[in-house]
Scaffold this motif. Structure first.
Motif, PDB file in Angstrom:
ATOM      1  N   LEU A   1      91.137 -64.989 -21.276  1.00  0.00           N
ATOM      2  CA  LEU A   1      91.999 -66.119 -21.615  1.00  0.00           C
ATOM      3  C   LEU A   1      91.531 -66.792 -22.897  1.00  0.00           C
ATOM      4  N   VAL A   2      90.235 -67.003 -23.021  1.00  0.00           N
ATOM      5  CA  VAL A   2      89.690 -67.603 -24.238  1.00  0.00           C
ATOM      6  C   VAL A   2      89.910 -66.693 -25.435  1.00  0.00           C
ATOM      7  N   MET A   3      89.624 -65.432 -25.271  1.00  0.00           N
ATOM      8  CA  MET A   3      89.705 -64.504 -26.399  1.00  0.00           C
ATOM      9  C   MET A   3      91.126 -64.355 -26.921  1.00  0.00           C
ATOM     10  N   ARG A   4      92.096 -64.298 -26.034  1.00  0.00           N
ATOM     11  CA  ARG A   4      93.454 -64.089 -26.522  1.00  0.00           C
ATOM     12  C   ARG A   4      94.071 -65.346 -27.117  1.00  0.00           C
ATOM     13  N   ASN A   5      93.384 -66.479 -26.936  1.00  0.00           N
ATOM     14  CA  ASN A   5      93.825 -67.725 -27.575  1.00  0.00           C
ATOM     15  C   ASN A   5      92.937 -68.128 -28.739  1.00  0.00           C
ATOM     16  N   MET A   6      92.044 -67.244 -29.158  1.00  0.00           N
ATOM     17  CA  MET A   6      91.023 -67.631 -30.132  1.00  0.00           C
ATOM     18  C   MET A   6      91.605 -67.970 -31.499  1.00  0.00           C
ATOM     19  N   ASN A   7      92.778 -67.488 -31.833  1.00  0.00           N
ATOM     20  CA  ASN A   7      93.374 -67.801 -33.135  1.00  0.00           C
ATOM     21  C   ASN A   7      94.208 -69.078 -33.117  1.00  0.00           C
ATOM     22  N   ARG A   8      94.394 -69.654 -31.945  1.00  0.00           N
ATOM     23  CA  ARG A   8      95.202 -70.869 -31.816  1.00  0.00           C
ATOM     24  C   ARG A   8      94.304 -72.090 -32.011  1.00  0.00           C
ATOM     25  N   THR A   9      94.332 -72.659 -33.190  1.00  0.00           N
ATOM     26  CA  THR A   9      93.435 -73.769 -33.516  1.00  0.00           C
ATOM     27  C   THR A   9      93.774 -75.039 -32.752  1.00  0.00           C
ATOM     28  N   TRP A  10      94.914 -75.051 -32.097  1.00  0.00           N
ATOM     29  CA  TRP A  10      95.369 -76.237 -31.372  1.00  0.00           C
ATOM     30  C   TRP A  10      95.137 -76.119 -29.869  1.00  0.00           C
ATOM     31  N   TRP A  11      94.502 -75.061 -29.431  1.00  0.00           N
ATOM     32  CA  TRP A  11      94.408 -74.757 -27.994  1.00  0.00           C
ATOM     33  C   TRP A  11      93.052 -75.123 -27.416  1.00  0.00           C
ATOM     34  N   GLY A  12      93.073 -75.719 -26.242  1.00  0.00           N
ATOM     35  CA  GLY A  12      91.833 -75.967 -25.508  1.00  0.00           C
ATOM     36  C   GLY A  12      90.993 -77.062 -26.117  1.00  0.00           C
ATOM     37  N   ILE A  13      89.784 -76.722 -26.511  1.00  0.00           N
ATOM     38  CA  ILE A  13      88.868 -77.654 -27.152  1.00  0.00           C
ATOM     39  C   ILE A  13      88.696 -77.153 -28.583  1.00  0.00           C
ATOM     40  N   PRO A  14      89.503 -77.641 -29.508  1.00  0.00           N
ATOM     41  CA  PRO A  14      89.652 -76.998 -30.824  1.00  0.00           C
ATOM     42  C   PRO A  14      88.365 -76.790 -31.606  1.00  0.00           C
ATOM     43  N   LYS A  15      87.442 -77.730 -31.552  1.00  0.00           N
ATOM     44  CA  LYS A  15      86.266 -77.623 -32.405  1.00  0.00           C
ATOM     45  C   LYS A  15      85.186 -76.726 -31.812  1.00  0.00           C
ATOM     46  N   TYR A  16      85.310 -76.370 -30.544  1.00  0.00           N
ATOM     47  CA  TYR A  16      84.350 -75.444 -29.967  1.00  0.00           C
ATOM     48  C   TYR A  16      84.530 -74.058 -30.581  1.00  0.00           C
ATOM     49  N   SER A  17      83.436 -73.358 -30.773  1.00  0.00           N
ATOM     50  CA  SER A  17      83.508 -71.957 -31.179  1.00  0.00           C
ATOM     51  C   SER A  17      84.004 -71.134 -29.996  1.00  0.00           C
ATOM     52  N   VAL A  18      84.346 -69.885 -30.249  1.00  0.00           N
ATOM     53  CA  VAL A  18      84.806 -69.011 -29.160  1.00  0.00           C
ATOM     54  C   VAL A  18      83.730 -68.911 -28.074  1.00  0.00           C
ATOM     55  N   LEU A  19      82.483 -68.749 -28.474  1.00  0.00           N
ATOM     56  CA  LEU A  19      81.396 -68.653 -27.502  1.00  0.00           C
ATOM     57  C   LEU A  19      81.276 -69.937 -26.693  1.00  0.00           C
ATOM     58  N   GLU A  20      81.452 -71.070 -27.343  1.00  0.00           N
ATOM     59  CA  GLU A  20      81.363 -72.359 -26.642  1.00  0.00           C
ATOM     60  C   GLU A  20      82.529 -72.552 -25.681  1.00  0.00           C
ATOM     61  N   LYS A  21      83.700 -72.039 -26.031  1.00  0.00           N
ATOM     62  CA  LYS A  21      84.843 -72.104 -25.113  1.00  0.00           C
ATOM     63  C   LYS A  21      84.599 -71.240 -23.886  1.00  0.00           C
ATOM     64  N   VAL A  22      83.978 -70.093 -24.080  1.00  0.00           N
ATOM     65  CA  VAL A  22      83.626 -69.242 -22.944  1.00  0.00           C
ATOM     66  C   VAL A  22      82.610 -69.968 -22.058  1.00  0.00           C
ATOM     67  N   ALA A  23      81.591 -70.576 -22.671  1.00  0.00           N
ATOM     68  CA  ALA A  23      80.584 -71.321 -21.908  1.00  0.00           C
ATOM     69  C   ALA A  23      81.236 -72.437 -21.101  1.00  0.00           C
ATOM     70  N   HIS A  24      82.191 -73.133 -21.712  1.00  0.00           N
ATOM     71  CA  HIS A  24      82.891 -74.209 -21.015  1.00  0.00           C
ATOM     72  C   HIS A  24      83.677 -73.666 -19.825  1.00  0.00           C
ATOM     73  N   ALA A  25      84.387 -72.549 -20.018  1.00  0.00           N
ATOM     74  CA  ALA A  25      85.184 -71.966 -18.934  1.00  0.00           C
ATOM     75  C   ALA A  25      84.301 -71.575 -17.752  1.00  0.00           C
ATOM     76  N   LEU A  26      83.151 -70.989 -18.048  1.00  0.00           N
ATOM     77  CA  LEU A  26      82.256 -70.569 -16.971  1.00  0.00           C
ATOM     78  C   LEU A  26      81.584 -71.776 -16.309  1.00  0.00           C
ATOM     79  N   HIS A  27      81.310 -72.788 -17.086  1.00  0.00           N
ATOM     80  CA  HIS A  27      80.756 -74.044 -16.548  1.00  0.00           C
ATOM     81  C   HIS A  27      81.719 -74.670 -15.550  1.00  0.00           C
ATOM     82  N   MET A  28      83.000 -74.713 -15.886  1.00  0.00           N
ATOM     83  CA  MET A  28      83.980 -75.285 -14.963  1.00  0.00           C
ATOM     84  C   MET A  28      84.102 -74.424 -13.709  1.00  0.00           C
ATOM     85  N   ALA A  29      84.093 -73.114 -13.870  1.00  0.00           N
ATOM     86  CA  ALA A  29      84.185 -72.217 -12.716  1.00  0.00           C
ATOM     87  C   ALA A  29      83.021 -72.447 -11.757  1.00  0.00           C
ATOM     88  N   GLU A  30      81.853 -72.745 -12.296  1.00  0.00           N
ATOM     89  CA  GLU A  30      80.703 -73.011 -11.436  1.00  0.00           C
ATOM     90  C   GLU A  30      80.901 -74.289 -10.623  1.00  0.00           C
TER      91      GLU A  30
END
Length: 313
Positions: free
Chosen positions: A95-124
């Motif tokens: 989900l993060v990877m396929r939205n990585m080019n959308r600068t308006w999606w999710g938490i915009p200033k996070y890097s792709v790796l940081e968005k992945v970390a956030h997604a896994l943090h919430m899942a925990e």
């Protein structure tokens, strides 16, 4: 102040603060819950909580589209995980990877790796609340007075805190109280007719604090690796929420109309993240932010809200 939430209006005859407190919910119920639900999807709800949840689920979330005038959605959205993947982790990664080019999606200033970390943090967090949810499901009547109070999101602080998280995601550092972070947003707001400040302005700032309302309260804390690492290492006191009162804040107004009030009246010293995940040392900084707090009350609060809201009559 007394009662379970400092921002809960003390209305004559209102028994909810007492009811929530006696049920064992934490004094920071609203920020605890909003931290955990802000990025939920229908698929997440079905996986962790209620298998037959629908798109009309009643779980409010922060809009992933930061361009939208609608900051908070009334229902967790159907996000469209790729079911060809069997593990939750890989679905979230995709989900993060396929939205990585959308600068308006999710938490915009996070890097792709940081968005992945956030997604896994919430899942925990959701994983940790599953057991509490099943226990509550066995014991609690969704028509109870307790559930009536838990689901009263207009008055128990949850809607307010979701809007606050949305502002922090869109405008990192907006509640920091630091002119160096807030002035640029306010300048842009004064020169635009749009409902939101443009993405270009937001991109100039660092990503917002991954701890959301969960700002460290260790004495002398600044947004730096050393201080946050020490707070985690020494088990220093950590506050998930500094007291914020929403008096006079009307979240029905547009971002542009509200930015000045949010920057001046909702100061909680929540900073931007001190570092990006670009080295093992900076991952230690992030890891210690993401680990805190490990408090069972957080998961009990979340499970209680999810049960009551998903089974609201």
């Amino acid at each position: 102040s007394s009662g379970i939430n400092a921002e809960w209006p003390l209305r004559p005859g209102d028994q909810c603060p007492r009811i929530l407190s006696e049920a064992g919910l934490s004094p920071n119920f609203a920020p605890m819950v909003t931290h955990s639900i802000h990025s939920l999807t229908v698929e997440d709800i079905r996986y962790y909580f209620k298998p037959n949840a629908t798109e009309e689920n009643g779980i409010p979330t922060v809009n992933l589209d930061v361009r939208s005038a609608e900051r908070v959605l009334p229902n967790a959205p159907l996000i469209g995980y790729d079911d060809a993947f069997k593990t939750k982790a890989l679905k979230s990664f995709d989900l993060v990877m396929r939205n990585m080019n959308r600068t308006w999606w999710g938490i915009p200033k996070y890097s792709v790796l940081e968005k992945v970390a956030h997604a896994l943090h919430m899942a925990e967090a959701w994983e940790n609340a599953m057991g509490e949810y099943k226990m509550i499901e066995r014991l609690l009547d969704p028509e109870s007075d307790l559930c009536s109070c838990v689901t009263d999101i207009e008055n128990n602080g949850i809607l307010n805190h979701l809007n606050l998280i949305a502002f922090k995601i869109r405008y990192p550092g907006i509640t920091s109280g630091k002119d160096s972070l807030t002035n640029q947003y306010l300048t842009s707001a004064n020169s635009t007719d749009s409902t939101t400040v443009d993405t270009h302005t937001r991109k100039k700032r660092g990503g917002y604090d991954a701890s959301y309302d969960a700002s460290y309260d260790a004495e002398g804390y600044e947004a730096s690796y050393d201080a946050s690492y020490s707070a985690a290492r020494d088990n220093a006191p950590v506050a998930w929420h500094r007291s914020v009162r929403f008096d006079g804040i009307n979240f029905d107004l547009s971002d542009v109309e509200l930015l000045k009030d949010v920057a001046e009246k909702l100061v909680d010293k929540s900073n931007v993240m001190g570092y990006h995940i670009d080295s093992a040392e900076h991952w230690e900084y992030w890891k210690n932010v993401l680990k805190l707090p490990q408090d069972e009350s957080h998961y009990y609060d979340l499970a209680m809200f999810m049960f009551c809201k998903l089974n609201q009559v």
